[in-house]
Design a protein around this motif. Structure first.
Motif, short mmCIF file in Angstrom:
data_model
loop_
_atom_site.label_atom_id
_atom_site.label_comp_id
_atom_site.label_asym_id
_atom_site.label_seq_id
_atom_site.Cartn_x
_atom_site.Cartn_y
_atom_site.Cartn_z
N ILE A 30 5.47 22.55 -98.22
CA ILE A 30 4.24 21.27 -99.13
C ILE A 30 5.69 20.15 -99.67
O ILE A 30 6.25 20.53 -100.21
CB ILE A 30 4.33 21.73 -101.29
CG1 ILE A 30 3.07 22.78 -100.41
CG2 ILE A 30 4.09 20.42 -101.67
CD1 ILE A 30 1.51 22.43 -99.68
N ASP A 31 5.21 19.14 -99.29
CA ASP A 31 6.14 17.63 -99.62
C ASP A 31 6.05 17.33 -100.86
O ASP A 31 4.93 16.39 -100.83
CB ASP A 31 5.99 17.11 -98.51
CG ASP A 31 6.88 15.57 -98.48
OD1 ASP A 31 6.47 14.81 -99.50
OD2 ASP A 31 7.91 15.27 -98.06
N LEU A 32 6.58 17.74 -101.57
CA LEU A 32 6.66 17.02 -103.19
C LEU A 32 6.70 15.83 -103.68
O LEU A 32 5.83 14.99 -104.22
CB LEU A 32 7.65 17.83 -104.63
CG LEU A 32 7.15 19.12 -104.67
CD1 LEU A 32 8.05 19.72 -105.07
CD2 LEU A 32 6.13 19.84 -104.73
N ALA A 60 1.05 26.22 -106.88
CA ALA A 60 2.13 26.54 -106.80
C ALA A 60 2.93 25.59 -107.89
O ALA A 60 2.58 24.89 -108.42
CB ALA A 60 2.77 25.84 -105.65
N PRO A 61 3.81 26.74 -108.26
CA PRO A 61 4.23 26.11 -109.77
C PRO A 61 5.44 24.42 -109.67
O PRO A 61 4.90 24.26 -110.77
CB PRO A 61 5.86 27.50 -109.97
CG PRO A 61 5.06 27.97 -109.11
CD PRO A 61 4.17 27.97 -107.91
N ALA A 62 5.96 24.69 -108.71
CA ALA A 62 6.77 23.39 -108.35
C ALA A 62 5.83 22.27 -108.77
O ALA A 62 6.26 21.20 -109.34
CB ALA A 62 7.39 23.37 -107.33
N ILE A 63 4.28 22.42 -107.55
CA ILE A 63 3.41 21.53 -108.21
C ILE A 63 2.97 21.06 -109.27
O ILE A 63 3.02 19.89 -110.29
CB ILE A 63 1.72 21.35 -106.90
CG1 ILE A 63 2.74 21.42 -105.24
CG2 ILE A 63 0.88 20.56 -107.16
CD1 ILE A 63 1.38 22.14 -104.28
N GLY A 271 0.53 18.80 -96.76
CA GLY A 271 1.31 20.10 -96.53
C GLY A 271 1.00 20.62 -95.03
O GLY A 271 0.45 19.37 -94.39
N ILE A 272 1.72 21.47 -94.52
CA ILE A 272 2.01 21.43 -93.18
C ILE A 272 2.27 22.73 -93.13
O ILE A 272 3.15 23.73 -93.35
CB ILE A 272 2.65 20.62 -91.96
CG1 ILE A 272 2.36 19.12 -91.90
CG2 ILE A 272 2.78 21.17 -90.81
CD1 ILE A 272 3.63 18.33 -92.24
N ILE A 273 1.40 23.62 -92.43
CA ILE A 273 1.46 24.79 -92.51
C ILE A 273 2.59 25.27 -90.84
O ILE A 273 1.69 24.44 -89.98
CB ILE A 273 -0.13 25.91 -91.61
CG1 ILE A 273 -0.45 26.12 -93.50
CG2 ILE A 273 0.47 27.53 -91.52
CD1 ILE A 273 -1.87 26.88 -93.67
N ASN A 274 3.03 25.91 -90.41
CA ASN A 274 4.27 26.71 -89.15
C ASN A 274 3.66 27.67 -89.22
O ASN A 274 3.61 28.69 -89.58
CB ASN A 274 5.80 26.38 -89.47
CG ASN A 274 6.18 26.63 -88.24
OD1 ASN A 274 5.77 25.33 -87.64
ND2 ASN A 274 7.76 26.77 -87.96
N LEU A 380 0.47 34.21 -97.27
CA LEU A 380 1.41 32.18 -96.71
C LEU A 380 2.01 32.34 -97.47
O LEU A 380 2.00 31.77 -98.76
CB LEU A 380 -0.13 31.38 -96.99
CG LEU A 380 0.43 30.13 -95.92
CD1 LEU A 380 0.89 30.54 -94.87
CD2 LEU A 380 -0.71 29.11 -96.52
N ALA A 381 3.55 32.03 -96.93
CA ALA A 381 4.85 31.94 -97.73
C ALA A 381 4.53 30.23 -98.52
O ALA A 381 3.39 29.44 -96.80
CB ALA A 381 5.91 32.16 -97.36
N VAL A 382 4.68 29.88 -99.00
CA VAL A 382 4.50 28.04 -99.90
C VAL A 382 6.40 28.25 -100.28
O VAL A 382 6.94 29.15 -100.79
CB VAL A 382 4.04 28.33 -100.85
CG1 VAL A 382 3.75 26.71 -101.30
CG2 VAL A 382 2.11 28.75 -100.81
#
Length: 385
Positions: A30-32, A60-63, A271-274, A380-382
């Motif tokens: 995720i790009d904050l 997500a807590p950071a969001i 957000g982008i999933i790898n 899924l890891a974030v």
């Protein structure tokens, strides 16, 4: 806009992060700063509307901490989401308990935490609120058709106009504060006209209630602003101008307080999933389509591919080379774990097992949809950067 142009709009910081790290896939980045820019843009275009972030999109807590810092409010669907907002620094007055289906114990617990704004759409829910959240501000959700939405939210939520009128009148008798009305025109809504239709309906309800002495103050415009998947979407200004015009047309000089509940439009494109290609195979000698199996599927966070409703854009290391038709599927031992069969996806012919592939605009409704361990696969890891 071409797929290449849309990929170019994705946060380059995420691609750089993926290139620098050697992390086990699948994972979501995720790009904050992208979320902050999306939020500030929305506030600038609807300056008189309070933004209540739909926490369910990505908690997500950071969001949450970022949005608290920016002055956002929050639409919470459960007691744990309320607690997550409080833990991130939000005040109770900044939180709406927006789910219309709540346990009595959760209403009581939220009320004890200081929450005073609750949604409902039925008499039994209203009676629970009267008992367990006395004196609270309440708003009634209206039933909407959700025409034009790629992820409709019709039927399960909301009630008809005449029922909403009766319930709001009754709420006053129960000692609650009939504060307003809400609607949702459907998630990933591509028809900007739907807000005009909804606002016209709510304005009529405001007038009918005022005629019997119930003065509503607030209109909740819901969510629905889109992310950039495969479909071409209108620019944000098309939505905000349509809403502003509709409020003026239908409420004239008596505009109510307004709130908006964006989720997807704030975080999806950030957000982008790898993910890794696990297997490429064919089912018969006659079949002309390849099966491409990824290490993420419906149960790993891509639930919105159900019925192929949300079609994500993909980025591969072989973009620009010849392609062929594929069926995309996840890694689990469940036949429902097929992402795209009818959507006519094409991927490079050089693609092979072990290649990394990025799924774009996956910042919303992915990590929270992931199972806790179906088939033993981890959630899924974030990573927020």
């Amino acid at each position: 806009m071409s797929t290449a142009q849309l990929i170019a709009r994705s946060p380059q910081r995420i691609f750089d992060f993926i290139d620098r790290k050697s992390l086990p896939t699948p994972y979501l980045v995720i790009d904050l700063p992208e979320i902050e820019d999306n939020y500030q843009t929305l506030v600038a275009q609807l300056p008189d509307t309070q933004i209540y972030y739909a926490v369910k999109a990505n908690p997500a807590p950071a969001i949450l901490q970022l949005l608290v810092k920016l002055g956002a409010s929050f639409d919470a669907a459960s007691l744990p989401e309320i607690q997550a907002c409080l833990d991130a620094g939000a005040q109770p007055r900044q939180i709406s308990f927006g789910n219309t289906i709540k346990k009595a114990a959760d209403i009581a617990a939220a009320y004890q935490l200081g929450i005073r704004l609750f949604a409902f759409d039925s008499l039994p829910e209203l009676e629970k609120l009267a008992e367990h959240a006395p004196g609270a501000q309440i708003y009634c959700r209206l039933l909407m058709e959700c025409t034009g939405a790629e992820w409709p939210l019709s039927r399960k939520f909301g009630c008809e106009l005449d029922m909403a009128k009766d319930l709001l009148i009754h709420s006053d008798r129960l000692g609650l504060q009939p504060y307003g009305v809400s609607f949702h025109v459907g998630s990933q809504q591509l028809d900007v006209r739907q807000w005009d239709l909804a606002i016209a309906t709510t304005a009529r309800l405001f007038r009918d209630l005022a005629a019997v002495g119930v003065e509503l103050q607030m209109l909740n415009l819901g969510g629905g602003f889109p992310a950039r998947y495969f479909s071409t979407v209108p620019e944000l200004t098309s939505y905000t101008r349509s809403i502003d015009t509709a409020l003026t047309r239908h409420f004239e000089n008596n505009r109510p307080l307004t709130m908006l509940e964006p989720g997807r439009s704030l975080v999806a494109d950030a957000g982008i999933i790898n993910t890794e290609v696990v297997l490429i195979s064919q089912k018969s000698y006659q079949e002309d389509r390849r099966w491409v199996f990824l290490d993420i599927g419906k149960f790993g966070g891509l639930a919105e591919t159900m019925d192929e409703a949300i079609r994500y854009r993909l980025r591969t290391p072989w973009d620009g080379t010849p392609t062929g038709s594929v069926i995309l599927a996840g890694p689990t031992c469940d036949s429902a774990d097929i992402l795209y069969d009818r959507a006519d996806y094409h991927l490079p012919l050089q693609l092979q097992a072990g290649d990394k592939l990025q799924i774009l605009s996956t910042g919303a409704y992915t990590s929270t949809y992931a199972s806790v361990g179906f088939n033993g696969f981890a959630p899924l890891a974030v990573y927020c950067i």
